[in-house]
Structure formats: C-alpha cells, structure tokens
Design a protein around this motif. Structure first.
Motif, PDB file in Angstrom:
ATOM      1  N   THR A   1      23.831  30.491  34.096  1.00  0.00           N
ATOM      2  CA  THR A   1      25.090  30.264  33.290  1.00  0.00           C
ATOM      3  C   THR A   1      24.425  29.021  32.132  1.00  0.00           C
ATOM      4  N   ALA A   2      24.177  28.244  32.901  1.00  0.00           N
ATOM      5  CA  ALA A   2      23.585  26.978  31.850  1.00  0.00           C
ATOM      6  C   ALA A   2      22.625  27.249  31.037  1.00  0.00           C
ATOM      7  N   VAL A   3      21.622  28.045  31.446  1.00  0.00           N
ATOM      8  CA  VAL A   3      20.495  28.524  30.719  1.00  0.00           C
ATOM      9  C   VAL A   3      20.727  29.277  29.562  1.00  0.00           C
ATOM     10  N   ALA A   4      21.520  30.515  29.976  1.00  0.00           N
ATOM     11  CA  ALA A   4      22.068  31.293  28.984  1.00  0.00           C
ATOM     12  C   ALA A   4      23.037  30.460  27.886  1.00  0.00           C
ATOM     13  N   LYS A   5      23.810  29.730  28.211  1.00  0.00           N
ATOM     14  CA  LYS A   5      24.694  29.016  27.326  1.00  0.00           C
ATOM     15  C   LYS A   5      23.872  28.286  26.261  1.00  0.00           C
ATOM     16  N   TYR A   6      22.903  27.447  26.735  1.00  0.00           N
ATOM     17  CA  TYR A   6      22.124  26.898  25.975  1.00  0.00           C
ATOM     18  C   TYR A   6      21.516  27.601  24.758  1.00  0.00           C
ATOM     19  N   TRP A   7      20.867  28.903  25.180  1.00  0.00           N
ATOM     20  CA  TRP A   7      20.283  29.442  24.114  1.00  0.00           C
ATOM     21  C   TRP A   7      20.927  30.493  23.462  1.00  0.00           C
ATOM     22  N   VAL A   8      21.573  31.342  24.068  1.00  0.00           N
ATOM     23  CA  VAL A   8      22.511  32.388  23.265  1.00  0.00           C
ATOM     24  C   VAL A   8      23.408  31.536  22.376  1.00  0.00           C
ATOM     25  N   CYS A   9      24.021  30.332  22.694  1.00  0.00           N
ATOM     26  CA  CYS A   9      24.940  29.837  21.869  1.00  0.00           C
ATOM     27  C   CYS A   9      24.057  29.164  20.713  1.00  0.00           C
ATOM     28  N   LYS A  10      22.738  28.404  20.977  1.00  0.00           N
ATOM     29  CA  LYS A  10      22.072  27.856  20.068  1.00  0.00           C
ATOM     30  C   LYS A  10      21.538  28.944  18.984  1.00  0.00           C
ATOM     31  N   ARG A  11      21.498  30.173  19.377  1.00  0.00           N
ATOM     32  CA  ARG A  11      20.785  31.246  18.412  1.00  0.00           C
ATOM     33  C   ARG A  11      21.838  31.767  17.762  1.00  0.00           C
ATOM     34  N   GLY A  12      23.200  31.644  18.140  1.00  0.00           N
ATOM     35  CA  GLY A  12      24.297  32.090  17.127  1.00  0.00           C
ATOM     36  C   GLY A  12      24.291  31.778  15.781  1.00  0.00           C
ATOM     37  N   PRO A  13      24.272  30.416  15.270  1.00  0.00           N
ATOM     38  CA  PRO A  13      24.341  30.086  13.950  1.00  0.00           C
ATOM     39  C   PRO A  13      23.420  30.758  13.173  1.00  0.00           C
ATOM     40  N   ASN A  14      22.045  30.585  13.681  1.00  0.00           N
ATOM     41  CA  ASN A  14      20.998  31.238  12.600  1.00  0.00           C
ATOM     42  C   ASN A  14      21.278  32.684  12.290  1.00  0.00           C
ATOM     43  N   HIS A  15      21.635  33.613  13.582  1.00  0.00           N
ATOM     44  CA  HIS A  15      21.739  34.752  13.390  1.00  0.00           C
ATOM     45  C   HIS A  15      22.896  35.150  12.621  1.00  0.00           C
ATOM     46  N   ALA A  16      24.018  34.212  12.604  1.00  0.00           N
ATOM     47  CA  ALA A  16      25.154  34.445  11.637  1.00  0.00           C
ATOM     48  C   ALA A  16      24.628  34.478  10.033  1.00  0.00           C
ATOM     49  N   TYR A  17      23.956  33.607  10.129  1.00  0.00           N
ATOM     50  CA  TYR A  17      23.317  33.060   8.558  1.00  0.00           C
ATOM     51  C   TYR A  17      22.643  34.223   8.153  1.00  0.00           C
TER      52      TYR A  17
END
Length: 550
Positions: free
Chosen positions: A383-399
C-alpha cells in the motif's frame, strides 16, 4: 451590401462533441478485466449503472458546479450563536447522496466477503473519475471502522449509522440520524506528519453522568481537519498516558453542540468541492478509542485504508485524463488526418493509457488484499509503495493529458484543468513522498514478514519477461543495501520505493493483463532505454492495441 458578407462567421468546425452520456465502466476495459480477476462473482450491472450515471451530462455538470460554488464557512447564525457550519452548493449534496446510497463509503464493512473491497473500490474509482473532492469524506468514513472496532462499545454506538446508505448532512444529535459521516483531525502546524509532536491535550473527565466512560476534555488546534461538516472525527491528542485517539462528535448526545471552532477553510490549489479547515478545541468532549497512549497504533489500519483510497483516486484521475485526451484526438483533425491517427499523438495516447492501466490494475490488486487477512503483510508494504508511486505520477499524467487538448485543456470549461489541480493532493495527503519512502524503510525493518510477502508477489512472475526478471533482481539488491546499512538507507529510499513500485506493477500486469499491455509495460518502464517523457516509447510497443483501449 455585398452578398459575400452574408455568410456565417461563427460556424463551429473540427471541435470534439461533448463527452457526455457515456458509460464510464463500459469504456474502461482495464477496470472490467480487473473486476473479472479480483471479484469474479460481482454483479457487474451495478458498475454499469454507476458508469452511466457519472457519465451523464447532469452528473458532470454537478461536478463542475460543486467545484465552482465552493464550501462556505458560517461561523455564527443570525442571532450571534456560534454554529461553525459549512454550506455547500446543492450539486455537492446530490453527488454525495448518490455515492452514499451506493455504499461507496462503507459497503465493504456492511457486506463483507470475497471481493467486497474490490467492488467498493471500483465504484469509488468511477465516481472519483468525474468528481474527486467528495471522495475525501467517503474515504475517511470507510477508514475509521477498523479503528472504532478497537473499542467495541464505541463501535456499537456508531456503526449502524456508519454502515447505512442514508445521506443526512444535518448537524444534530447522532442518536436521531440514520446515516453519519466521519472526518479526521490529526495534523498540527508544528508537526505535520510527525503526529507525536502534537500538543493538543486530552484530560479525563472526572465527573460521571451521561458523558460515559472514556470521556476526555480536549484543548488545542489542528492545522488540517478534513471535511469539518462531518458528524464526528478521529482526533489525536496527548492524554496523561501519551498520544491517544479520540472520537469527537460535532453534536453531543441530547443535541448540544460540542465546541468545534472552525477557524477558517483552507484555500487549496485544488480539491475545491471538499472543505478542509483549521479547527480549535476548547473544552471539547472526546471519547477514547483504542488503548490510552497507543494513538498511532489505533489509527494505523485507518492510515492504510486512506492510502489505498489515494491510489484509487489517482488511478481514477489517470483514467479521466486519458479518456478525455483520446476522445478529443478521435474527433479532431490536424495536418490532414484525425489526431488519433497521427503517429506522434498515438504514441502519447498509448503511453498515457499504459500508465493508466498499470495504476488501475495495481489499485484493484491492492484492494483485493484488503479482503483476505492472509495478505495483511503484503498490503502493509504494498500500500505504501503504490501510494508513493501512483500518486506521484498523477500530476504529470494529468498535465500530459491536458496538453493533448491544446488550448481547450487549459480552460476551466473542460475537466482536465480541474484534474490537473486535483492530482497533487493525493501525493500529499496521508504522507508526502519522503514520509512514505521512510515509512517503507520502517516497515521493512520492523516487519520483515512484509518484505517476504512482497517478494513472493514478485517472485511468482519471474520467468515471464527478461526485463522484469532483471528489474526484480535490482529491487532485491536495493532492499539488501537498505537492510545492510540502516543509517544510509534514507539516501536511497526514493530510488528503492520507485523500483519496488515498478516491480509491483509489472507483476500484476504480467499475471493478469492482456499480453500487449504487459509487454509494453516491461519495454517502456523496465527497459534500459525507458524515458520519463510520455510518448517516447521504445520499439516493440503495440501502440495501436493500447490506443484502442483508451
């Protein structure tokens, strides 16, 4: 007047039609496939109904309104009484009522069993894809249940209304309500994620009477209180025994308002439909939850659940981004061809879809781990590993998704401007990057069984792809380095967690996703020539197959 001046000058050409009245579930093959794998007995018509509802023009308009006419704090009523109420636009209440009526807050607790957490997660992702802000109170209400159950008397009092599907936003005596929602107030200005630095105090209430056992008087200030309109909150405060967890209701038994002084609503970058606030406790009553002095232990399972919802929300945002980008590209032409048929645009869309699929499959696998206690060690780390990576990738994906729409994407009349502002909160909430990375190191050191469970998940797919195999060996090497030198481990923490996250995504895709998706992920994310730029895909990626799924 010349006839040539009579022609229309404002004929709209080459614009995509509104992306409304669609079934968001039916259009999302990765989500459908993940349901078939992780909850094969689910009643999928329920997801189609949610997909049609959130894809409707009315729901999308409500989402826009809820983020345009944002919450307003009413400190006093017209006669000068302190009330500290938060007023919302009716669109917000319509959105909340729909989600609560479909159990997207606590259905996994109300109707537990195989696939229950997955089914709740799928519904949560579908609504969050269109309106993200209201996911905050849904998530917190879902997450408090395991903490409350550490005090059976407290749980028995609150669970019936928590598990109901009645949305009742009025602040009144909780005994008169059929449905309630919960918030949290943990963070203080001097501590942030370091909750042990909290200074809010909790003194035992020595008098008897209707207050009941475990009652304390709280005094202090909370820098972030999520969803202050909620019926009750979990709060961390310093009791005589040490940092402890308390249930603080907005309204006391009998109808009297508990002192819950909203200082102001936060003016946030995004997440506008959701109220976040600073609050002050001054003689505020709270009831002990869990053991005194074990506040962090009391909320630890709650933290895992809210981190899971951060992953779900970020994955939902990625789906919105690529779906809107692909819709635009299919309906707009440039340089003599539809945008979707232009190789450069197709490569970007394929890469956005690949990121979205990896996040979606990871989220579904993670949710399934909450349906079986056998996977408790795995989910502690995963959970911690996925939270770090998926959420961190979110803003750039949105841009990048926004850029696909050109100027339209940069305007508030299209949903991706809102999504761009929305995604960062999921990387910040429940622990920003360094906090999560250090938490992974802590779990690895204190709970070695979590490392073994995580490695077993990766090992099950060894032999499926050479690039994956080599990447897993790199992950094992980094884990070994961190274990060998705990003092130096924080310097490689982010690199370690990123590598673990990519291995986690590769494992679930190799195990369950269509072959073109798994192959593309290994080539684009685990290969030596991988690029941080969307659209810079290596040879061998089946671009057409990915675009067709967008």
């Amino acid at each position: 007047m010349s006839a040539t001046r009579n022609h229309t000058t404002h004929e709209v050409l080459n614009q995509a039609p509104p992306r409304v009245d669609v079934n968001e579930y039916a259009l999302n093959p990765a989500l459908q496939e993940a349901v078939a794998v992780f909850s094969p007995h689910a009643q999928v018509e329920r997801f189609h109904e949610i997909g049609r509802h959130v894809g409707s023009e009315q729901y999308q308009h409500d989402a826009e309104l809820a983020n345009t006419y944002t919450p307003v704090h009413r400190a006093h009523d017209r006669w000068g009484n302190r009330v500290d109420e938060v007023e919302f636009h009716p669109s917000y209440h319509r959105i909340m009522e729909y989600s609560v009526s479909h159990g997207l807050h606590t259905s996994a607790w109300a109707d537990p069993g195989p696939g229950a957490s997955v089914e709740r997660a799928v519904g949560f992702m579908l609504v969050s894809q269109i309106e993200a802000g209201h996911g905050c109170p849904l998530s917190m209400t879902h997450a408090v249940v395991p903490s409350l159950r550490l005090s059976p008397g407290v749980a028995a009092e609150w669970e019936p209304a928590l598990l109901s599907r009645v949305y009742d936003p009025d602040l009144r005596d909780p005994a008169t309500k059929s449905g309630v929602l919960f918030g949290m107030a943990m963070t203080e200005k001097q501590g942030g994620s370091d909750v042990r630095a909290n200074t809010t105090t909790a003194e035992p209430l020595m008098t008897g009477g209707s207050s009941g056992a475990g009652a304390h008087v709280l005094r202090g200030h909370k820098w972030f209180c999520s969803a202050p309109q909620s019926d009750a909150f979990l709060v961390l405060a310093q009791a005589p025994e040490g940092l402890s967890c308390f249930l603080v209701p907005r309204v006391l038994p009998g109808g009297e308002r508990n002192p819950f002084l909203i200082q102001r609503l936060k003016d946030k970058l995004g997440n506008k439909s959701n109220a976040s606030s600073e609050v002050e406790f001054d003689g505020t009553l709270g009831w002990l939850v869990g053991e005194p002095g074990r506040g962090v232990r009391t909320i630890i399972e709650m933290v895992g659940r809210t981190r899971l919802d951060c992953v779900l929300g970020a994955a939902a945002g990625m789906r919105q981004g690529v779906a809107e980008a692909a819709w635009h590209a299919r309906h707009r032409a440039a340089f003599g061809a539809a945008l979707v048929d232009q190789p450069a645009m197709a490569a970007v869309l394929a890469d956005l879809q690949l990121e979205s699929e990896a996040a979606t499959w990871t989220a579904a696998r993670l949710a399934s781990a909450y349906d079986d206690e056998e996977f408790a060690p795995y989910r502690r780390l995963a959970t911690a590993v996925a939270k770090y990576w998926v959420c961190k990738r979110g803003p750039n994906h949105a841009y990048e998704s926004l850029e696909c729409l050109g100027g339209n994407g940069y305007t508030e009349e299209f949903p991706l401007a809102r999504r761009y502002r929305e995604q960062p909160v999921l990387a910040v909430w429940e622990g920003s990057g360094n906090v999560i990375a250090l938490d992974v190191l802590r779990a690895m050191a204190r709970e070695p069984e979590s490392v073994a469970a995580f490695d077993a998940e990766l090992a099950a797919q060894m032999g499926g792809h050479d690039l994956y195999d080599r990447h897993v060996e790199r992950v094992r090497g980094l884990i070994g380095r961190a274990a060998a030198d705990s003092a130096a481990a924080p310097t490689i923490a982010r690199r370690l967690v990123e590598a673990m996250a990519l291995a986690q995504q590769g494992a679930v895709l190799l195990a369950h996703a269509p072959a073109p998706v798994a192959e593309a992920f290994c080539l684009a994310r685990l290969g030596d020539d991988r690029s941080a730029e969307y659209g810079a895909l290596p040879d061998g990626v089946n671009v057409d197959a990915l675009v067709a799924r967008a």
